[in-house]
Design a protein around this motif. Structure first.
Motif, PDB file in Angstrom:
ATOM      1  N   LEU A 652      74.076  -4.614   7.673  1.00  7.99           N
ATOM      2  CA  LEU A 652      75.288  -5.154   7.238  1.00  7.99           C
ATOM      3  C   LEU A 652      75.364  -5.666   5.714  1.00  7.99           C
ATOM      4  O   LEU A 652      76.101  -6.024   4.914  1.00  7.99           O
ATOM      5  CB  LEU A 652      75.956  -6.209   8.012  1.00  7.99           C
ATOM      6  CG  LEU A 652      76.549  -5.814   9.415  1.00  7.99           C
ATOM      7  CD1 LEU A 652      77.086  -6.869  10.079  1.00  7.99           C
ATOM      8  CD2 LEU A 652      77.202  -4.521   9.184  1.00  7.99           C
ATOM      9  N   ARG A 653      73.964  -5.958   5.620  1.00  6.60           N
ATOM     10  CA  ARG A 653      73.698  -6.559   4.062  1.00  6.60           C
ATOM     11  C   ARG A 653      73.763  -5.236   3.211  1.00  6.60           C
ATOM     12  O   ARG A 653      73.538  -4.209   3.335  1.00  6.60           O
ATOM     13  CB  ARG A 653      72.271  -7.103   3.925  1.00  6.60           C
ATOM     14  CG  ARG A 653      71.954  -8.158   4.864  1.00  6.60           C
ATOM     15  CD  ARG A 653      70.442  -8.682   4.496  1.00  6.60           C
ATOM     16  NE  ARG A 653      69.993  -9.422   5.510  1.00  6.60           N
ATOM     17  CZ  ARG A 653      68.599  -9.758   5.902  1.00  6.60           C
ATOM     18  NH1 ARG A 653      67.852  -9.281   4.831  1.00  6.60           N
ATOM     19  NH2 ARG A 653      68.428 -10.460   6.657  1.00  6.60           N
ATOM     20  N   ALA A 654      74.390  -5.665   1.686  1.00  7.83           N
ATOM     21  CA  ALA A 654      74.688  -4.549   0.643  1.00  7.83           C
ATOM     22  C   ALA A 654      73.237  -4.348   0.221  1.00  7.83           C
ATOM     23  O   ALA A 654      72.475  -4.808  -0.117  1.00  7.83           O
ATOM     24  CB  ALA A 654      75.410  -5.207  -0.182  1.00  7.83           C
ATOM     25  N   PHE A 655      73.048  -2.958   0.514  1.00 11.45           N
ATOM     26  CA  PHE A 655      71.540  -2.541  -0.001  1.00 11.45           C
ATOM     27  C   PHE A 655      71.737  -2.407  -1.510  1.00 11.45           C
ATOM     28  O   PHE A 655      72.550  -1.619  -1.937  1.00 11.45           O
ATOM     29  CB  PHE A 655      71.330  -1.096   0.445  1.00 11.45           C
ATOM     30  CG  PHE A 655      69.904  -0.731   0.638  1.00 11.45           C
ATOM     31  CD1 PHE A 655      69.181  -0.800   1.841  1.00 11.45           C
ATOM     32  CD2 PHE A 655      69.316  -0.167  -0.563  1.00 11.45           C
ATOM     33  CE1 PHE A 655      67.737  -0.744   1.851  1.00 11.45           C
ATOM     34  CE2 PHE A 655      67.754   0.221  -0.511  1.00 11.45           C
ATOM     35  CZ  PHE A 655      67.145  -0.096   0.671  1.00 11.45           C
ATOM     36  N   LYS A 693      68.760 -10.408  -1.684  1.00 12.51           N
ATOM     37  CA  LYS A 693      68.591  -9.439  -2.511  1.00 12.51           C
ATOM     38  C   LYS A 693      67.878  -9.486  -3.601  1.00 12.51           C
ATOM     39  O   LYS A 693      67.051  -8.618  -4.160  1.00 12.51           O
ATOM     40  CB  LYS A 693      69.920  -9.183  -2.937  1.00 12.51           C
ATOM     41  CG  LYS A 693      70.172  -7.913  -3.663  1.00 12.51           C
ATOM     42  CD  LYS A 693      71.679  -7.790  -4.029  1.00 12.51           C
ATOM     43  CE  LYS A 693      72.081  -6.596  -4.768  1.00 12.51           C
ATOM     44  NZ  LYS A 693      73.291  -6.069  -5.091  1.00 12.51           N
ATOM     45  N   LEU A 694      67.728 -10.590  -4.308  1.00 17.27           N
ATOM     46  CA  LEU A 694      66.615 -10.824  -5.599  1.00 17.27           C
ATOM     47  C   LEU A 694      65.244 -10.702  -4.780  1.00 17.27           C
ATOM     48  O   LEU A 694      64.512  -9.891  -5.519  1.00 17.27           O
ATOM     49  CB  LEU A 694      67.086 -12.412  -6.045  1.00 17.27           C
ATOM     50  CG  LEU A 694      66.233 -12.935  -7.202  1.00 17.27           C
ATOM     51  CD1 LEU A 694      66.666 -12.044  -8.298  1.00 17.27           C
ATOM     52  CD2 LEU A 694      66.253 -14.292  -7.351  1.00 17.27           C
ATOM     53  N   TYR A 731      60.561  -1.161   0.558  1.00 22.71           N
ATOM     54  CA  TYR A 731      61.955  -0.426   0.469  1.00 22.71           C
ATOM     55  C   TYR A 731      62.129   0.547   2.042  1.00 22.71           C
ATOM     56  O   TYR A 731      63.194   0.527   2.325  1.00 22.71           O
ATOM     57  CB  TYR A 731      61.649   0.239  -0.815  1.00 22.71           C
ATOM     58  CG  TYR A 731      63.226   1.190  -1.169  1.00 22.71           C
ATOM     59  CD1 TYR A 731      63.774   0.610  -2.208  1.00 22.71           C
ATOM     60  CD2 TYR A 731      63.511   2.267  -0.632  1.00 22.71           C
ATOM     61  CE1 TYR A 731      64.878   1.249  -2.512  1.00 22.71           C
ATOM     62  CE2 TYR A 731      64.441   3.116  -0.839  1.00 22.71           C
ATOM     63  CZ  TYR A 731      65.446   2.413  -1.812  1.00 22.71           C
ATOM     64  OH  TYR A 731      66.293   3.024  -2.359  1.00 22.71           O
ATOM     65  N   GLN A 732      60.976   1.047   2.300  1.00 26.64           N
ATOM     66  CA  GLN A 732      60.972   2.195   3.217  1.00 26.64           C
ATOM     67  C   GLN A 732      61.256   1.267   4.645  1.00 26.64           C
ATOM     68  O   GLN A 732      62.255   1.746   5.417  1.00 26.64           O
ATOM     69  CB  GLN A 732      59.813   2.857   3.444  1.00 26.64           C
ATOM     70  CG  GLN A 732      59.304   3.874   2.481  1.00 26.64           C
ATOM     71  CD  GLN A 732      60.444   5.056   2.903  1.00 26.64           C
ATOM     72  OE1 GLN A 732      60.967   5.253   3.919  1.00 26.64           O
ATOM     73  NE2 GLN A 732      60.771   5.828   1.908  1.00 26.64           N
ATOM     74  N   LYS A 733      60.650   0.096   4.802  1.00 27.23           N
ATOM     75  CA  LYS A 733      60.954  -0.580   6.034  1.00 27.23           C
ATOM     76  C   LYS A 733      62.466  -1.128   6.259  1.00 27.23           C
ATOM     77  O   LYS A 733      63.135  -0.955   7.279  1.00 27.23           O
ATOM     78  CB  LYS A 733      60.165  -2.082   6.076  1.00 27.23           C
ATOM     79  CG  LYS A 733      60.344  -2.741   7.034  1.00 27.23           C
ATOM     80  CD  LYS A 733      59.156  -3.909   7.025  1.00 27.23           C
ATOM     81  CE  LYS A 733      59.270  -4.799   8.361  1.00 27.23           C
ATOM     82  NZ  LYS A 733      58.472  -6.088   8.538  1.00 27.23           N
ATOM     83  N   TYR A 772      72.169   5.683   2.690  1.00 29.12           N
ATOM     84  CA  TYR A 772      71.423   4.343   2.651  1.00 29.12           C
ATOM     85  C   TYR A 772      72.189   3.462   1.601  1.00 29.12           C
ATOM     86  O   TYR A 772      71.496   2.320   1.146  1.00 29.12           O
ATOM     87  CB  TYR A 772      69.987   4.508   2.383  1.00 29.12           C
ATOM     88  CG  TYR A 772      69.355   5.545   3.307  1.00 29.12           C
ATOM     89  CD1 TYR A 772      69.184   5.061   4.649  1.00 29.12           C
ATOM     90  CD2 TYR A 772      68.433   6.457   2.776  1.00 29.12           C
ATOM     91  CE1 TYR A 772      68.589   5.950   5.539  1.00 29.12           C
ATOM     92  CE2 TYR A 772      67.776   7.432   3.571  1.00 29.12           C
ATOM     93  CZ  TYR A 772      67.718   7.125   4.984  1.00 29.12           C
ATOM     94  OH  TYR A 772      67.228   7.761   5.890  1.00 29.12           O
ATOM     95  N   GLY A 773      73.281   3.825   1.034  1.00 31.54           N
ATOM     96  CA  GLY A 773      73.836   2.889   0.144  1.00 31.54           C
ATOM     97  C   GLY A 773      73.377   2.934  -1.420  1.00 31.54           C
ATOM     98  O   GLY A 773      73.686   2.200  -2.412  1.00 31.54           O
TER      99      GLY A 773
END
Length: 774
Positions: A652-655, A693-694, A731-733, A772-773
């Motif tokens: 639900l977090r913005a990728f 995100k940061l 990133y992959q995880k 994946y957004g």
């Protein structure tokens, strides 16, 4: 997947058809099939079955010794002798007593009746009663529904110079009493039907005495015949068919009062007799003297009938309470002992009059033959009743150890007995040994004979009314059981205790309700969009003048694997949804599994040694989808419970987009040296980025060696190697975790079940467009 409680026996499709000609009545294919299953195939047999005629009753003259008995009775009437009708205390016995007393009264006999007290005298004729009858001047005793085993009592009658006529229908043992006459179908080689109830035999004797067929007595015959659970075929079908019609229009004050207290109005069915009238007549003999039941049916005073019927209603309510109490105590005794192949429970103070009912309830619950005994320590005996499962002949097997009993009688599925306390354990051991030699595990289950499988769309009011032509139903003419397989449109628990189940089906605009009394607990075992197999009886539900077809559930099963979806619930009492922990395993949250006593493994563990896992409980999401897919492919569980909860969703977090990464990298290059504490927070705030995100962006750049971090200072590498963002483990995880959540947590029920099914059927995961957004 949900197993049925009983063994389902689908009746074989018989190729034979019903014989017809131009004059044959029109019958539907389903009725034809039901008739063939009952062996009714000729035109004449169909006519006799669908329209039972009293003209087809067998002549009582074919009963051995009946002419001799009739002459003796008429002689007694002529000479003014006193006649005593000796009956039994159950519904068959009291109706048989009523029938014969009414016939004798019509002939002008000086007669009375005697029914022994269950508690002080026990079953059947006894010496004390015979001697009392002699003192009161009786010279002729006629038994009804009892006496075929009264060897010693017959000798007493001879000693007292009293003639004894026995009319009975119970199993004939090795020796029969030496008496004036025995009227018994099974002792009469020329009589073509041997399954009359006690009241049926009494009716035959009454017919022979009166010289005509006394239709006015058929209502009593119907009650006793249905209540005694004899086969409702041949003569019994005719007697009950016409007896129920007589009962519906009876003018007998006692029967009218009894119907009122039982809330029976209009037509009377065999179910009204079996579940309302019969139990009320039986109740008085179970708790006190059965004389009250006979008096009710003999009285001509409506007010007296009303008073007796109301008192019997109170006694029946008391009987129900006593049964509930003893069942509860018996179950407690069983919980304290190791389960055996036969249930034997005994306790001092139990009312022996209701122990047969208790035994029946134990058989239905535990699927074992049950013997329930009342201990009488003052005389060192135990007395009670037994009931059995279809595969175990109780009468035959108990007769093999007849030396253990002081008294014993009954048939294949029910028996009564008295034995010394010291013989209770030997009896249990002997029956356990016999059962172990004769039965397999599946034999213990009740058996349901299923007459046909029907689609929901064919179950209509006209069909049900047509099936009712086969009534009255009973032993050897069972009410048809039908099987349906369909997906419920609605399901819910009903009743104040939520202990009943209601399912609703719709097919081709035809709606069907299925009601399961006592099936409420199975509500938790139903899953969406899952076909349910139901076996039950068809009936018509009438409410506010409208009629609807309904299926009364007798058993239920689900034959495909099931997915139980508890996703997102913080507290799931999973033990409410599984039958036992015998073949249950869980994954994730080891502490929770241990608190529930459920065996636990992890996704990465070796599952190769496990076979036939019934239920798999997922307490947490896997870290890798392939681990779960491989597990499902290997163990193929019958039931999967999803009990995981995502507290902080990655999905639900913005990728971060590529523009986000680009913007972050440009900022770092421009600044050259960036303070994590001083420079990054204002930058994130300007762009509307969260701390998460940061940090994610920084971690990815660090793993790809685009930047260096030391003492919370970021410096950009001057000449970093060119790498794709997906080469970052972080990133992959995150991609993987988002995909796991999307597929296992946020997908709808149908999508998830399809995915799991593909895994278990070795089809692999269906190809999907990756999103994946980015």
């Amino acid at each position: 997947m949900l197993a049925s409680k009983a063994n389902w026996n689908f009746m074989e499709q018989v190729i034979t058809n019903v014989e017809r000609d131009n004059d044959s009545p029109s019958i539907s294919p389903i009725i034809e099939k039901l008739l063939v299953q009952r062996g009714v195939t000729t035109k004449q047999a169909v006519s006799k079955f669908l329209k039972p005629d009293v003209e087809d009753l067998h002549s009582p003259d074919k009963l051995l010794s009946i002419d001799k008995a009739v002459k003796r009775v008429k002689l007694a009437i002529e000479q003014g002798e006193k006649l005593l009708v000796f009956g039994d205390y159950d519904a068959d016995g009291v109706t048989a007593t009523t029938v014969l007393i009414k016939a004798l009264q019509e002939l002008g006999a000086q007669c009375d009746y005697y029914i022994p007290n269950r508690f002080t005298e026990g079953y059947g004729p006894n010496e004390a009663a015979f001697r009392q009858a002699h003192r009161e001047g009786y010279t002729l005793i006629i038994t009804v529904d009892t006496g075929i085993a009264a060897i010693e009592e017959a000798k007493i009658a001879q000693e007292l110079d009293m003639d004894l006529i026995i009319t009975d229908h119970h199993e004939v043992q090795a020796n029969v009493p030496d008496c004036y006459a025995i009227i018994h179908p099974k002792c009469s080689p020329d009589y073509l039907f041997q399954e009359l109830a006690g009241v049926g035999v009494a009716f035959k004797f009454a017919q022979a005495l009166l010289g005509y067929l006394p239709k006015q007595l058929l209502s009593f015959v119907a009650i006793g015949t249905v209540a005694d659970l004899v086969p409702l075929v041949d003569e019994n079908r005719i007697l009950v068919y016409h007896g129920l019609k007589e009962l519906a229009n009876t003018t007998n004050p006692g029967l009218k009062a009894l119907k009122r207290t039982a809330n029976i109005d209009g037509n009377v069915t065999e179910e009204d007799v079996g579940f309302a009238i019969g139990p009320r007549l039986n109740a008085v003999g179970r708790l006190q003297s059965a004389d009250m039941a006979v008096e009710l049916m003999l009285t001509e005073d409506p007010q007296e009938a009303k008073t007796i019927a109301e008192e019997m209603e109170e006694i029946n309510s008391e009987r129900q309470q006593i049964v509930q109490k003893i069942v509860k105590e018996a179950e407690q005794l069983l919980s304290d002992k190791e389960q055996q192949d036969v249930i034997v429970v005994a306790k001092e103070g139990w009312n022996e009059g209701v122990l047969g009912i208790v035994a029946s309830k134990l058989v239905r619950k535990w699927d074992r033959p049950a013997i329930v005994l009342s201990i009488k320590p003052n005389v060192g005996i135990a007395k009670g009743s037994a009931r059995s499962v279809p595969a175990f002949d109780l009468f035959h097997n108990c007769m093999q150890v007849n030396h253990l009993f002081e008294q014993f009688g009954g048939h294949s599925q029910a028996a009564g007995m008295t034995l010394a306390l010291t013989n209770v354990q030997p009896l249990e051991q002997a029956l356990n040994k016999q059962i172990a030699q004769q039965l397999s595990e599946s034999d213990f289950k009740q058996e349901l004979n299923i007459h046909a499988t029907l689609p929901v769309s064919q179950i209509t009011i006209p069909l049900i009314k047509e099936i009712q032509q086969l009534a009255p139903f009973g032993m050897h003419n069972p009410k048809p059981l039908f099987h349906i397989k369909a997906i419920p449109e609605q399901s819910r628990q009903i009743g104040s205790m939520k202990n009943h189940l209601k399912l609703q089906f719709t097919e081709d605009n035809q709606q069907l309700d299925a009601i399961g009394f006592g099936f409420g607990e199975l509500y938790n075992y139903l899953t969406p969009h899952t076909p349910v197999n139901i076996v039950g009886e068809l009936s018509i539900n009438e409410w506010n003048g409208s009629q609807k077809p309904q299926l009364m559930i007798q058993d239920l099963s689900i034959d495909e694997w099931q997915l139980f979806d508890h996703r997102g619930k913080r507290q799931v009492h999973v033990n409410e949804f599984i039958h036992s922990y015998a073949s249950v395993f869980s994954i994730g949250d080891r502490t929770r599994a241990q608190s529930l006593g459920i065996p636990h493994k992890d996704y990465q563990d070796d599952w190769s040694s496990l076979e036939n896992v019934d239920t798999l409980i997922l307490f947490s999401l896997p870290s890798n989808l392939k681990d779960l897919e491989a597990l499902l492919k290997q163990i193929k569980p019958k039931n999967i419970h999803l009990c995981y909860y995502v507290k902080d969703s990655i999905y639900l977090r913005a990728f971060p987009s590529r523009d986000d990464f680009k913007k972050m990298y440009v900022f770092l290059q421009q600044k050259k040296v960036v303070s994590i504490d001083n420079d990054l927070p204002p930058f994130a705030q300007t762009n509307g980025w969260s701390k998460d995100k940061l940090l994610f962006l920084i971690h990815v750049f660090y793993e790809l060696h685009f930047i260096q971090i030391e003492d919370r200072i970021i410096q950009v590498e001057e000449k970093p190697l060119k790498k794709d963002l997906q080469e970052s483990a972080t990133y992959q995880k995150r991609l993987q975790q988002a995909e796991i959540e999307r597929k296992l947590y946020y997908s709808n029920y149908e999508q998830l079940k399809k995915h799991f099914t593909n895994c278990m059927e070795h089809l692999g995961s269906p190809k999907e467009e990756q999103s994946y957004g980015l």
